[in-house]
Design an enzyme around this catalytic site. Structure first.
Site, mmCIF file in Angstrom:
data_model
loop_
_atom_site.group_PDB
_atom_site.id
_atom_site.type_symbol
_atom_site.label_atom_id
_atom_site.label_comp_id
_atom_site.label_asym_id
_atom_site.label_seq_id
_atom_site.Cartn_x
_atom_site.Cartn_y
_atom_site.Cartn_z
ATOM 1 N N HIS A 200 0.824 -1.215 0.000
ATOM 2 C CA HIS A 200 0.000 0.000 0.000
ATOM 3 C C HIS A 200 0.856 1.263 0.000
ATOM 4 O O HIS A 200 0.395 2.322 -0.421
ATOM 5 C CB HIS A 200 -1.015 -0.013 1.150
ATOM 6 C CG HIS A 200 -0.473 0.213 2.518
ATOM 7 N ND1 HIS A 200 -0.195 -0.813 3.398
ATOM 8 C CD2 HIS A 200 -0.174 1.351 3.185
ATOM 9 C CE1 HIS A 200 0.230 -0.316 4.539
ATOM 10 N NE2 HIS A 200 0.269 0.989 4.438
ATOM 11 N N ASP B 193 1.364 -7.808 2.070
ATOM 12 C CA ASP B 193 1.400 -6.360 1.869
ATOM 13 C C ASP B 193 2.852 -5.899 1.699
ATOM 14 O O ASP B 193 3.461 -5.339 2.607
ATOM 15 C CB ASP B 193 0.743 -5.663 3.066
ATOM 16 C CG ASP B 193 0.421 -4.211 2.782
ATOM 17 O OD1 ASP B 193 0.935 -3.665 1.795
ATOM 18 O OD2 ASP B 193 -0.343 -3.604 3.565
ATOM 19 N N SER C 97 4.008 1.968 8.568
ATOM 20 C CA SER C 97 3.741 1.083 7.436
ATOM 21 C C SER C 97 5.038 0.830 6.686
ATOM 22 O O SER C 97 5.730 1.755 6.277
ATOM 23 C CB SER C 97 2.718 1.717 6.495
ATOM 24 O OG SER C 97 1.449 1.743 7.081
#
Length: 713
Positions: free
Chosen positions: A86, A222, A648
Site C-alpha cells: 500500500h 502487503d 507502514s
C-alpha cells in the site's frame, strides 16, 4: 466541574494505567540510557549500539523514510528495498493502464534493466540525531509573549539547519518533542532515483481489501520491492541511465526460522503522529465530536466512489489509490471509537488526572503553577465543539470535491505576479495534465451532491455557509440537480481550455466560472466564520498542553516518558502474542494460507477475497518450499509493538536484529493507540517474511532477488 464530579468515581472503579517500559516509541539515540536493560531482560540479544551508532554501520542505516509517509528497509547490499504494497501502490498505479494494469497483474522485473523509474519518489536515510534543545530554546524569555518565544525558536531552528547543511548534500531538520519542551536535529541523506522492482497483484498484496482493513486475522502479502540508485560515485542524484544501485552501508539479514508466541520483537521506523498525553477532555472530544463527524463524511464519499468505480475499469484504476487513502483513515477512526469506548479511555484518563492532581497538590509550588490547566482545557474543548463541525464539513466535505480543489489550485497560480506565473507556468501545466489523468467528473459530481446534503444534515441553519443555504432553497431536496448544473456549466472540466487560460493569463475566465465562485464562497465563509475561532481555541489548547506535558514530567518524576510520534525514527518493542478483543474471544498470533483459502470459500462473491489461480494451485499442492512451517505457510502474525501510521513498511525484527516480518497495520480495537495505548488490546499486524519470500520466489518467479538477500536458515 465534570472532572471534580468524576475524580472519586474514577479512582474507585478504573485502575490507573502508567506506561510500561515496553510501551512507547523510543528515540534510538537514547536506547542505551532508557531501554537497553529492559530490552535485554525481555530477550534482546544485541546492544543499543547495534541499532543506533554514528561511528559504524548499524541497523538504523538500513531503515529509510519511503516517499512522504512510509518506512522501508534495505535488504541487500545492492540497495534492494522492501516496503508495503500500500506504500508503493500509487507508484504501481502510475505505471498502469487498462491494457496493462499492474495493480491487477502485479509486476516482476526480470533484470535490473526492467526496473521502472519513478519521478518524484525519494527515500531518506537518517545519518544522525542530536539533542539541540540548548541551542533552540532562548535562554532569556522574560517579558516575551508566547508568540515572540515561538518566533525566536523558529529563527534559531532555521539558522541551525542552514549552518549544518552548508557545504553538504544533507538535509537538516529540527524537530520539536514533548510539545516544545525538547528539540532534536535530524540529518538526512536523500536519494532521488528509486525504481520499482516487483509487486504482487493487488488480490495478493491487498487480499481482504476494505473488508479486512484494520482487523485481525489477516492474510495479505502487503509488500512491494524497489531499488535505490545513485550516481556512479555513490552520491544521491536524479534519475540517469548512468546511475547504479547503491552499495548499502548496512542491509538487514532475513530469518526464515519463523516466530513463536512470546518471542521478543522490535520495530524500527518513522511513526507519524500520536498524542499519548492528552487530557480526558481531549479524549472525550475526539470520541464524541471529532471522530463521528469525520466518519460520517468519509462514509458518504466512499459510497459514491465505490459505486462509480464498479461501473468502469478506467475509473477503478483512476481512483483505486484515492479510495484506499480515504478508506484507510475512515476505518481507522471507526476503530478508534470502538477501542476508546471499549477501554473506557475517558474514565482511565480521569483516574490518571485524579492521581496527578493529588500528587501535584502535595507540592504547593507545583499546585500554584499548574492547578488551572485541566479546568481550562475542559472549558476550551467545550467551546471548540461547535466550531469542529463547521471545520470538518469544510475540510472533509467541501474541500474533498476535486473540482473545488482544482479551482483553488488555479486561483493560487493566478494570484501570483506575472513574473512568478511565467516561472511556474510549465509546472502548473504539468499539474493540470496530472490532475486529469486520475479524474472523473461524473464521480466528482455525485460526490459533490452527497457533500452538500451532509452540510444540511449536520450543521444548524445558523452555521450554514450562505451559499449552501441558497443552493438548498433553489434546489430543495435536489442536490443532484444542482451538482449536475454546476458541472455542466463549469469550464474547469475541460483540460485543453484550462491550459489555454494558463498560457494566456486569463484570470477573468477563471473568476467567471461557477465552480470557482462556489469554491470562493465556501473558502470565504470558512475563513471568516470558522477558521479564526477554531485556530485561536486550538492555539490556546496547544499552549496549555505544553504546560500539561511539563507538569506531568515534574509530578511523575519516577516515570520514563517517551515523546509522541512526529515522523522521526523510533524503536518500539514487545512480544509475539495473541489477544482477547471481547469476552470469550481469543485470537491466535498467526494466520496461514489455508485461512486465506477459507475466506474465499466462505464468501465466494466477495471480491476482496478473490486471489489468482496460480496461488490456488500452489496452495492445493502445498508447494511452499523452504518457506513452510511444517505443512503450513504462515502469512501474518501479531505482536504488542506500539506502532502507528508511518510505521507502514517498517521492519519487524527478532532479538538478533534479523528481519522476520513487515509491519502494515494494527488491529481495529487497537487503532486507539494513537491516544490511548493498552498493551492488552493493541497489536501491530505484520506479514510474515516467509510469505513475502514465497510470493517473490514461487508465485512471482523472481528467485534471483532471493539470491541477493542474506537469509538465515
Amino acid at each position: 466541574m465534570r472532572l471534580l464530579r468524576l475524580f472519586l468515581f474514577a479512582l474507585q472503579l478504573i485502575p490507573v494505567r502508567y506506561a510500561r517500559a515496553d510501551e512507547g516509541m523510543w528515540l534510538p539515540v537514547l536506547l542505551s540510557v532508557l531501554n537497553e536493560a529492559d530490552m535485554k531482560a525481555q530477550g534482546f540479544k544485541l546492544s543499543a549500539a547495534d541499532i543506533y551508532n554514528v561511528n559504524q554501520a548499524c541497523i538504523k542505516d538500513a531503515v529509510v523514510i519511503f516517499g512522504g509517509g512510509c518506512t522501508g528497509e534495505i535488504i541487500s547490499a545492492d540497495g534492494l528495498l522492501l516496503t508495503n504494497h500500500h506504500c508503493g501502490f500509487s507508484t504501481i498505479q502510475s505505471h498502469s493502464s487498462v491494457s496493462n494494469d499492474l495493480t491487477t497483474l502485479g509486476y516482476w522485473a526480470a533484470n535490473r534493466a526492467e526496473e521502472l523509474v519513478n519521478p518524484g519518489l525519494t527515500v531518506k536515510f537518517l545519518v544522525k540525531m542530536e539533542d539541540v534543545t540548548s541551542l533552540i530554546v532562548p535562554a532569556d524569555t522574560v517579558g516575551k509573549t508566547p508568540e515572540e518565544i515561538q518566533a525566536m525558536i523558529a529563527a534559531n531552528s532555521k539558522a541551525l539547519e542552514t549552518q549544518r547543511m552548508e557545504g553538504t548534500h544533507y538535509l537538516a531538520d529540527v524537530e520539536s518533542f514533548f510539545y516544545g519542551n525538547q528539540y532534536f536535529l535530524m540529518i538526512y541523506e536523500t536519494y532521488q532515483d528509486i525504481r520499482l522492482v516487483g509487486a504482487p497483484p493487488s488480490s495478493i498484496g491487498k487480499f481482504g481489501g476494505e473488508t479486512d482493513n484494520w482487523v485481525w486475522p489477516r492474510h495479505n502479502a502487503d509488500f512491494s520491492l524497489f531499488r535505490v540508485y545513485a550516481a556512479p560515485d555513490g552520491k544521491p542524484a536524479p534519475y540517469s541511465a548512468d546511475n547504479v544501485p547503491i552499495k548499502a552501508k548496512y542491509h538487514l539479514p532475513i530469518s526464515i526460522k519463523g516466530v513463536k508466541e512470546g518471542d521478543f520483537t522490535m520495530v524500527l521506523g518513522f511513526p507519524g503522529s500520536t498524542q499519548e498525553y492528552l487530557s480526558s477532555s481531549a479524549v472525550d472530544w475526539t470520541l464524541h465530536v471529532l471522530d463521528p463527524v469525520r466518519v460520517e463524511l468519509r462514509d458518504a464519499r466512499l459510497a459514491v466512489m465505490e459505486r462509480e468505480m464498479k461501473k468502469s475499469d478506467e475509473v477503478r484504476i483512476q481512483y483505486s489509490a484515492k479510495y484506499a487513502t480515504v478508506s484507510n483513515a475512515y476505518k481507522k477512526w471507526k476503530g478508534e471509537i470502538l477501542g476508546l469506548t471499549r477501554d473506557k479511555a475517558v474514565d482511565r484518563k480521569l483516574a490518571y488526572e485524579a492521581v496527578f492532581t493529588s500528587k501535584m497538590n502535595e507540592n504547593p509550588a507545583l499546585q500554584a503553577q499548574y492547578e488551572d490547566i485541566l479546568p481550562r482545557l475542559e472549558l476550551l474543548y467545550e467551546e471548540l465543539t461547535p466550531l469542529t463541525l463547521s471545520q470538518q464539513l469544510f475540510i472533509e466535505g467541501g474541500y474533498s470535491i476535486e473540482l473545488l480543489q482544482f479551482a483553488y489550485r488555479l486561483s493560487q497560480y493566478f494570484s501570483k505576479s506575472p513574473a512568478e506565473m511565467k516561472q511556474d507556468q510549465s509546472k502548473t501545466l504539468a499539474y493540470v495534465s496530472g490532475f486529469f489523468k486520475n479524474y472523473n467528473a461524473t464521480l466528482d459530481q455525485h460526490l459533490a451532491a452527497a457533500i452538500f446534503e451532509k452540510y444540511i444534515q449536520l450543521l444548524p441553519e445558523e452555521n450554514l455557509p450562505p451559499v449552501i443555504d441558497e443552493i438548498s432553497e433553489t434546489y430543495p431536496d435536489n442536490f443532484e440537480g444542482y451538482a449536475a448544473n454546476l458541472f455542466e456549466g463549469s469550464q474547469l472540466t475541460n483540460p485543453d481550455l484550462v491550459k489555454e487560460w494558463i498560457e494566456q493569463g486569463n484570470v477573468e475566465a477563471l473568476r467567471k466560472d461557477p465552480a470557482y465562485q462556489l469554491m470562493a464562497a465556501l473558502f470565504s465563509h470558512y475563513f471568516m466564520a470558522t477558521a479564526d475561532g477554531y485556530n485561536e481555541k486550538n492555539a490556546d489548547i496547544q499552549g496549555l498542553q505544553q504546560r500539561y506535558m511539563t507538569a506531568q514530567q515534574q509530578v511523575f518524576t519516577e516515570r520514563k516518558f517517551y515523546p509522541d510520534a512526529n515522523f522521526t525514527m523510533r524503536l518500539t518493542y514487545g512480544k509475539v502474542e495473541g489477544f482477547e478483543p471481547a469476552d470469550g474471544v481469543h485470537y491466535r498470533y498467526y494466520t496461514t494460507l489455508d485461512g486465506l483459502a477459507a475466506k474465499h470459500q466462505a464468501e465466494p462473491e466477495n471480491e476482496d477475497f478473490f486471489y489468482p489461480g496460480k496461488l490456488d494451485t500452489l496452495i492445493a499442492t502445498k508447494n511452499y518450499g523452504r518457506y513452510a512451517q511444517g505443512s503450513d505457510l504462515r502469512t501474518c502474525f501479531i505482536a504488542s509493538n506500539h506502532t502507528t501510521g508511518g510505521n507502514s513498511g517498517s521492519p519487524v525484527m527478532n532479538a538478533e536484529g534479523q528481519l522476520i516480518g513487515l509491519n502494515f497495520d494494527r488491529n481495529w480495537e487497537g487503532t486507539m493507540s494513537d491516544i490511548n495505548y493498552d498493551r492488552d488490546l493493541c497489536r501491530n499486524i505484520s506479514v510474515d517474511i516467509r510469505y513475502v519470500l514465497f510470493v517473490i520466489d514461487k508465485y512471482g518467479g523472481a528467485g534471483y532477488l532471493i539470491d541477493e538477500m542474506t537469509l538465515v536458515e
